[in-house]
Write a protein that holds these residues in place. Structure first.
Motif, PDB file in Angstrom:
ATOM      1  N   VAL A 134       0.821  -1.212   0.000  1.00  0.00           N
ATOM      2  CA  VAL A 134       0.000   0.000   0.000  1.00  0.00           C
ATOM      3  C   VAL A 134       0.853   1.259   0.000  1.00  0.00           C
ATOM      4  N   ILE A 135       2.055   1.171   0.517  1.00  0.00           N
ATOM      5  CA  ILE A 135       2.927   2.343   0.501  1.00  0.00           C
ATOM      6  C   ILE A 135       3.436   2.571  -0.918  1.00  0.00           C
ATOM      7  N   ALA A 138       0.656   4.273  -2.610  1.00  0.00           N
ATOM      8  CA  ALA A 138       0.516   5.672  -2.190  1.00  0.00           C
ATOM      9  C   ALA A 138       1.495   6.593  -2.896  1.00  0.00           C
ATOM     10  N   LYS A 144      -2.670   8.519  -3.285  1.00  0.00           N
ATOM     11  CA  LYS A 144      -1.766   8.825  -2.174  1.00  0.00           C
ATOM     12  C   LYS A 144      -2.441   8.711  -0.808  1.00  0.00           C
ATOM     13  N   ALA A 147      -3.549   4.568   1.880  1.00  0.00           N
ATOM     14  CA  ALA A 147      -2.978   3.914   3.063  1.00  0.00           C
ATOM     15  C   ALA A 147      -3.559   4.517   4.338  1.00  0.00           C
TER      16      ALA A 147
END
Lengths: 493, 172
Positions: A134-135, A138, A144, A147
């Motif tokens: 998920v980072i 993002a 972005k 998360a």
């Protein structure tokens, strides 16, 4: 040379789950089997314990969805104390439990989509696993906030659970015949009017945006989403008495792949007349099926996709609008596309968020009439729609109030055959003719399994363990290749 | 009692107390619960859960130091061991069990930074349903308890030289 591929998600307590894929001499997939966690021993463990302990004890089954087991057991125990089968509670008792349950649904579904599914979809199943998270998602300007939204939706749901169940571990909110606390005005106002983003309105907006995100992604990647894994199946879930989506209480309904009702709103107290479980020699986990169709044709799916296939409508406005679009895509027929489970899961998250707001605005939550009791019974059956699907709790007690018999059919067991079907499809596509196991191949199988959100590592966790292992064996059971995935997602050779 | 230092420390135990030695993290937090207040370390907070959850990243953001406490079945952990937690962006096979490193990554994503964090491993041996913690694991729990008190009294020692603490054999 015949070969066998074994995928082993290993947990230290809950047993072993693994995928075994057999290849023939030419490397073609001839068989796949998905073995998964089951709750061996737990039913025996509760025997002899006082029935009123069950709603607390059963939370030890699962560290991720303890609320589902808590409420499933509480509904069964309601019957034992003569409080009826799910609809005999006071308004305060039932609505507090519903609030707890929808808090659980919201946080579970949000976690699954934002932190588990979005990397596979938005970055690609074959993306570098070092960034497939998920980072990594993002980093895109378009995504972005995902998360943070996932974390905050989860936190909101967890706080609802804590306010209704009393505490995060071994909650005691649901008791035989009702609930042991009401919601204070302070708690209500915190959830309704809390500082952004931790309030019900923001949760609804974010859940609706997540549905839109999936819909937009689907429009651009229709072939992949629709074709990833699809097969005809039956679908089973609770529905409300009026056919509405209802995750707490109702009748048991099943439809076939064409939408024909094959279990027509039956009382789940009679579940043993309609559902049986087949034992197969190669796995401890049973295979449930509808008795009227037999074990070959009677297996079914449960969970978000099944629930949207069985219900007639959703009783909250924004989720209903999303539901209409979902149903229109298949012309009103059941949706048998595995990856659409994510779509259904997000619609349910929206339904949960809307339901939470409706419940918070209901003054019954501040009521003081919390418990009912009637004529003591010796048997109780509770059924609830857990985030992952239909969950059965069944207890029989003796004259000393001790549990004599317990039978649990958990969501993951109900999806046993469906997950086997999904893994088989993907394995045939990805592993046919292969001699080594690549990371994308491994993840492709995982993606199919993950759509069902099975409970693989519930109740415990282990740094240093290998939750996923693939072993390539030749016809002599000798290891040709082996790949493992660590709990932190690292693949090792 | 006067506060003895101003380190804002979170001690976070996790594991399932219904699964024998998996409850070591929970048991240590149970022992610790009132000890910081009673001994003048009001800045020390404790938390406990079955498993780490993504929203725990929020708990980390304003801390000077975080100590995760977990049962371990790793053979290389003889009794107890403590090691620094590194940021790890990678999600696991399912989100049902996430790593301390993932929490640090989430904390950094949400707040731009994360506190130094360590994990205290306590060796466990048996994982049965609703059985008591084994005697052998309880001995390790005692060792962990002593180490944790030492860390709370002198957190700068851990912060400055974790390698020393990692290698140190702590006995009763």
């Amino acid at each position: 040379m015949a070969q066998k591929v074994t995928i082993s998600p290993v947990t230290r307590v809950e047993g072993h789950g693994k995928v075994t894929i057999k290849l023939d001499d030419e490397g073609h997939v001839t068989q796949s089997r998905f073995h998964i966690v089951e709750f061996r021993g737990f039913e025996r463990f509760v025997q002899g314990r006082p029935y009123w302990e069950a709603p607390v004890l059963v939370q030890r089954l699962c560290g991720i969805c303890p609320v589902s087991h808590h409420l499933g057991a509480a509904k069964a125990v309601d019957m034992i104390v003569g409080a009826g089968a799910g609809d005999g509670l006071t308004p305060t008792g039932e609505k507090m439990r519903r609030l707890m349950h929808y808090g659980q649904i919201l946080q579970s579904h949000a976690l699954h989509f934002f932190h588990l599914t979005s990397p596979d979809l938005l970055l690609g199943i074959d993306a570098d696993p070092a960034v497939r998270n998920v980072i990594g998602v993002a980093r895109s300007p378009d995504y972005k906030d995902l998360a943070v939204q996932g974390v905050m939706m989860r936190k909101f749901g967890q706080e609802i659970i804590e306010a209704t169940a009393g505490k995060k571990i071994h909650g005691t909110g649901a008791i035989p015949g009702g609930i042991n606390k009401s919601l204070s005005l302070e708690e209500r106002d915190r959830f309704l009017k809390g500082k952004d983003p931790l309030n019900a309105d923001t949760m609804i907006d974010w859940a609706e945006a997540a549905v839109a995100l999936f819909r937009d992604y689907h429009q651009k990647h229709r072939e992949m989403i629709d074709g990833y894994s699809q097969f005809p199946s039956n679908h089973l879930s609770l529905v409300g008495r009026d056919g509405a989506l209802d995750l707490y209480h109702g009748k048991l309904r099943a439809v076939d792949a064409d939408g024909k009702k094959i279990l027509n709103d039956v009382n789940y107290q009679d579940y043993l007349s309609h559902i049986a479980e087949e034992v197969r020699s190669w796995t401890y986990m049973k295979f449930p099926f509808l008795t009227n169709l037999g074990n070959e044709k009677g297996w079914y799916r449960v969970g978000p996709l099944a629930r949207l296939n069985t219900c007639d409508f959703i009783p909250t406005p924004r989720a209903q609008k999303a539901f209409e679009e979902f149903k229109a895509y298949t012309g009103g027929k059941p949706d048998n596309m595995c990856m659409h489970t994510h779509w259904a899961r997000l619609i349910e998250a929206l339904f949960a968020a809307e339901s939470i707001k409706e419940l918070l605005e209901d003054p019954d939550l501040q009521g003081e009439d919390r418990v009912v009791k009637g004529t003591r019974q010796n048997e109780g059956i509770g059924l609830i729609e857990a985030p992952r699907g239909t969950l059965f709790h069944h207890y029989r007690v003796n004259e000393f109030d001790q549990i004599q018999m317990a039978n649990l059919i958990v969501s993951t067991t109900n999806n046993n055959q469906a997950m086997n079907e999904a893994v088989g499809q993907v394995a045939r596509r990805e592993m046919d003719g292969q001699k080594t196991i690549t990371e994308p191949m491994m993840n492709a199988v995982e993606v199919a399994i993950r759509a069902y959100d099975p409970c693989l590592s519930c109740a415990t966790h282990a740094l240093g363990k290998m939750p996923l292992e693939i072993t390539l064996l030749n016809h002599n059971e000798e290891v040709v290749d082996r790949k493992s995935r660590h709990t932190n997602g690292v693949q090792q050779n | 009692m006067n506060m003895k230092h101003d380190y804002n420390i979170l001690i976070y135990g996790y594991g399932n107390p219904g699964r024998q030695d998996d409850g070591l993290g929970d048991a240590l937090i149970g022992r610790l619960e009132n000890w910081p207040d009673l001994n003048g370390y009001e800045q020390v907070t404790v938390d406990v859960n079955y498993q780490l959850q993504v929203e725990d990243a929020i708990l980390l953001q304003d801390k000077d130091l975080v100590i995760f406490v977990d049962a371990s079945m790793a053979e290389e952990v003889e009794d107890i061991a403590i090691e620094p937690v590194e940021v790890d962006h990678r999600a696991s096979f399912t989100m049902h069990a996430i790593s301390p490193g993932y929490l640090l990554a989430m904390c950094r994503k949400m707040y731009g930074n994360h506190p130094p964090a360590y994990i205290l491993h306590i060796r466990g041996y048996e994982w049965g349903i609703n059985e008591p913690i084994t005697d052998a694991a309880r001995e390790n729990l005692d060792k962990a308890w002593n180490l944790l008190k030492e860390i709370i009294r002198e957190p700068e020692k851990l912060d400055a030289n974790h390698a020393y603490m990692t290698a140190k054999k702590v006995t009763g």
